[in-house]
Design an enzyme around this catalytic site. Sequence first.
Site, PDB file in Angstrom:
ATOM      1  CD  GLU B 231      62.682 107.030  56.524  1.00  0.00           C
ATOM      2  OE1 GLU B 231      63.734 106.355  56.454  1.00  0.00           O
ATOM      3  OE2 GLU B 231      62.678 108.261  56.652  1.00  0.00           O
ATOM      4  CE  LYS B 233      66.632 101.071  65.089  1.00  0.00           C
ATOM      5  NZ  LYS B 233      67.883 100.975  64.369  1.00  0.00           N
ATOM      6  NE  ARG B 238      71.919 107.473  60.338  1.00  0.00           N
ATOM      7  CZ  ARG B 238      71.481 108.241  61.336  1.00  0.00           C
ATOM      8  NH1 ARG B 238      71.396 107.743  62.564  1.00  0.00           N
ATOM      9  NH2 ARG B 238      71.144 109.499  61.102  1.00  0.00           N
ATOM     10  NE  ARG B 258      76.020 105.402  66.118  1.00  0.00           N
ATOM     11  CZ  ARG B 258      75.065 105.105  66.958  1.00  0.00           C
ATOM     12  NH1 ARG B 258      73.944 104.598  66.512  1.00  0.00           N
ATOM     13  NH2 ARG B 258      75.215 105.326  68.237  1.00  0.00           N
ATOM     14  CD  GLU B 283      70.969 101.117  58.772  1.00  0.00           C
ATOM     15  OE1 GLU B 283      70.790 102.346  58.965  1.00  0.00           O
ATOM     16  OE2 GLU B 283      71.184 100.314  59.693  1.00  0.00           O
ATOM     17  CE  LYS B 412      67.151 103.711  69.465  1.00  0.00           C
ATOM     18  NZ  LYS B 412      68.591 103.568  69.383  1.00  0.00           N
TER      19      LYS B 412
END
Lengths: 351, 551
Positions: B231, B233, B238, B258, B283, B412
């Site tokens: 996906e 980023k 977050r 988060r 997000e 990531k």
Amino acid sequence: MRPEDLLCPTPQGLCCPAGDFFIDPLRPVERALVTHGHSDHARAGHGAVLATAETLDIMRLRCGEDCAGTMQAAAYGETVEINGVRITFHPAGHILGAAQICVEWKGLRMVVSGDYKTAPDPTCAAFAPVPCDVFITEATFGLPVFRFGDARAETAKLLHSVALFPDRAHLVGCYPLGKAQRMIALLREAGYDRPIFLHGAMEALTRYYAARGLDIGALRPAREARRDELAGAVTICPPSALQELWARRFPDPVSVFASGWMRVRARARQRGIALPLVISDHADWEGLTATIAATGASEVWVTHGEEDGLVRWCEMRGLRARPLRLVGYGEEEDEEEDQGAAAENGAAAAP
Amino acid sequence: MNRFAALLDRLAFEHARNAKLRQMADYFRTTPDPERGWALAALTGALSFRHAKPGLIRALVAERVDPVLFGLSYDYVGDLSETVALLWPEGPSPRAGAEKAQNAPRLSEVIKALATLGKAELPGQLSRWLDALDETGRWALLKLVTGGLRIGVSARLAKTAVAALGDKDPDEIELVWPALEPPYVDLFAWVEGRADRPAVRDPAPFRPVMLAHAIEEAELAALSPADYIAEWKWDGIRVQAVAGRRADGAPVARLYSRTGEDISKSFPDLVAALTLPGAIDGELLIVRDGRVQSFHVLQQRLNRKSVTPNLLAEFPAHLRAYDLLADGEEDLRALPFAERRKRLKAFVSRLAQPRVDLSPCVPFSTWSELMAARADPAAAGAGADAEAIEGVMLKRRDAAYLPGRPKGWWWKWKRDPFTVDAVLMYAQRGHGKRSSFYSDYTFGLWTDGENGDELVPVGKAYFGFTDEELLQIDRFVRRNTVNRFGPVREVVHERDQGLVLEIAFEGLQRSNRHRSGVAMRFPRIARLRWDKPPREADRLETLERLLPPDA
């Protein structure tokens, strides 16, 4: 007779024309009376020096045996006459040997305080106010925001931090003459009996205090300690050393600074101090104002520090007051630190 | 109050996170209930009362201290609360500490009184308290009542200190936190092992988030592309969006950061769109006219204190959903990611809220295909949203949703940072372990000045270098100082003399606060260019070309 006829402020310091001497002169003179051993008051190169025996010893230790032509010791309370001017030294409670100097001539009594404090200090004789007509006072902390509590409570803060961070070194910045030894005495008084580590700049002076009867317990030079021994231990060093290369050998150090300046948080923050201890060898606002009242003086001269606050206080009480604005005092911080750095660097040069 | 004040006083000087934790844990361990709970409330920002105005404090001190002495003192100290705390008359027996400590108000009394006192009663009560407290107590009281309690402790850090009392994970505290209220007596009892875990009655609880590890191109070869879903980023913040129903049937919706901080108040527009019970991981972005805005735009909304209708209209909050942790009452976290993703897709379409959409997958079958997409997201399906993309995420199809940062499941793969060669101009000493080192660096780029080329500062960096490099730069700074301003040293920066630093950064925005007119995101030192003379460093114009057109 005006007070200025007995003692007059000059660029060299306070001058007594009748006695032909200066008190704490800033430049070399023929005859000097010295209140105490800090380098901004006790300078080398005078023809003759009159001071307490301790102050003379300290001058010799710091500036060498031949730092003055001749040296004469004056005991507290003993009166010496110079050209008809009667001079008496009284305890100032600032550091070992520190004195107020009382000058009397033709019925006029003036007292020069030198640096002084009224708070208790086991390392020197206790201050007592001396009745006089004109009191010449310092005003390092001459603002009402400077109110120093009990030094024992500040010491407890340090010991609490040592207990809380047993893996970190505690570096306590102290002026090498006076504060360092008082800090040691405070720690011992609080029951701290482990070895205290010392920066090279403190060693000779601390030995001298011990020789004069101060109980200092076990002391060790920091430069001979292993890194792991310094964790959880207290090390005393000049304030400047806290941020110098010297501090790098310590494990995760907590920077501590014992000084009256620590009363103001911004001062501590500017120096990157993590644990400020408000412990001062100068009188706080209450000490200054109570002393002025106790001398019974009708006129007050203020030598150096925060003059405006203290002059204002005198005026509010109907006392004549003038700031002398003598340039050169109150710089002990810088000068003491330079001396401190030199001492340790010299000592550290040997591996 | 005096003990709490002493803690605040210590925290205010402490820079190191671990030391702050130790200070707080020590306080919580040695302070009885309910005092420590009120302290926790103050540290986590859970208190609300009307703050006193500075004018009120000035008036109180004016009744007690000569105005000239006050003026001289305030000039010297520079902070009103502190000046007043230091100046406040100590009464007839100034150093009778013990007797005074008995009269000192407790923190709990102060907080309860502040919540109920009328405006007219405040000055009288405040001066009685000031009379009874010591200097540190007065300082903390004044900071508390004026709302100026800035001591560098986040709510998360305070909770972490509580967790340390009983070897608990801070995330466990976060889980029960929404159900708790000051003075948290049940929380302390549980953490200290004297009682069961407080019941979580919260219908919209926070669930500890799953975090990814960074991965480099070289490490990809060991992984099989078929095992992963990719996906974008997104460069937003977050969040976890949770909705549920209370026992009485009333709907509850919350937005968490988060770390589990409830940030619902700042995003009422998005919270209103959470109408289906469940928990979405996603997000938070600003979307205007269907286009995701850069982080710079999002920041303009984040930095506001009050949420005004204008702000809501100008910066509409949006949730890009990438995981579903709960669907109604059903906990999905044990399911494989591919399964959760299917459930998420169905959930988002059932929710049917324009503010909430699905984070798209990036199709790929080989690592080089994915690399191409990462290098040019716009061409790989992200279109105009590409500006808000900072790389790609790789998630194993069979990964359960595991709290913390478990290794091997999520990766990531960030876009390569921008770099620029800048010249070191000023250096400042760091804090804590770095306190004797010059470790904060201000760097500059060349620009046209009145007298030809001159360096203009463009940013500050204080990480990115190794310990060895820190020693080298520190030595350079000490040997090449041309000027000192307090703790700051100006370092030689001439055309042929000076140190060039390769600065890496994540993005750029315009800024009125910097003389150069630009501000970097995340600047850090990538390399020391001892080989490069300063005259060959980059120019400000090079940097300006990187500015996004809309910023």
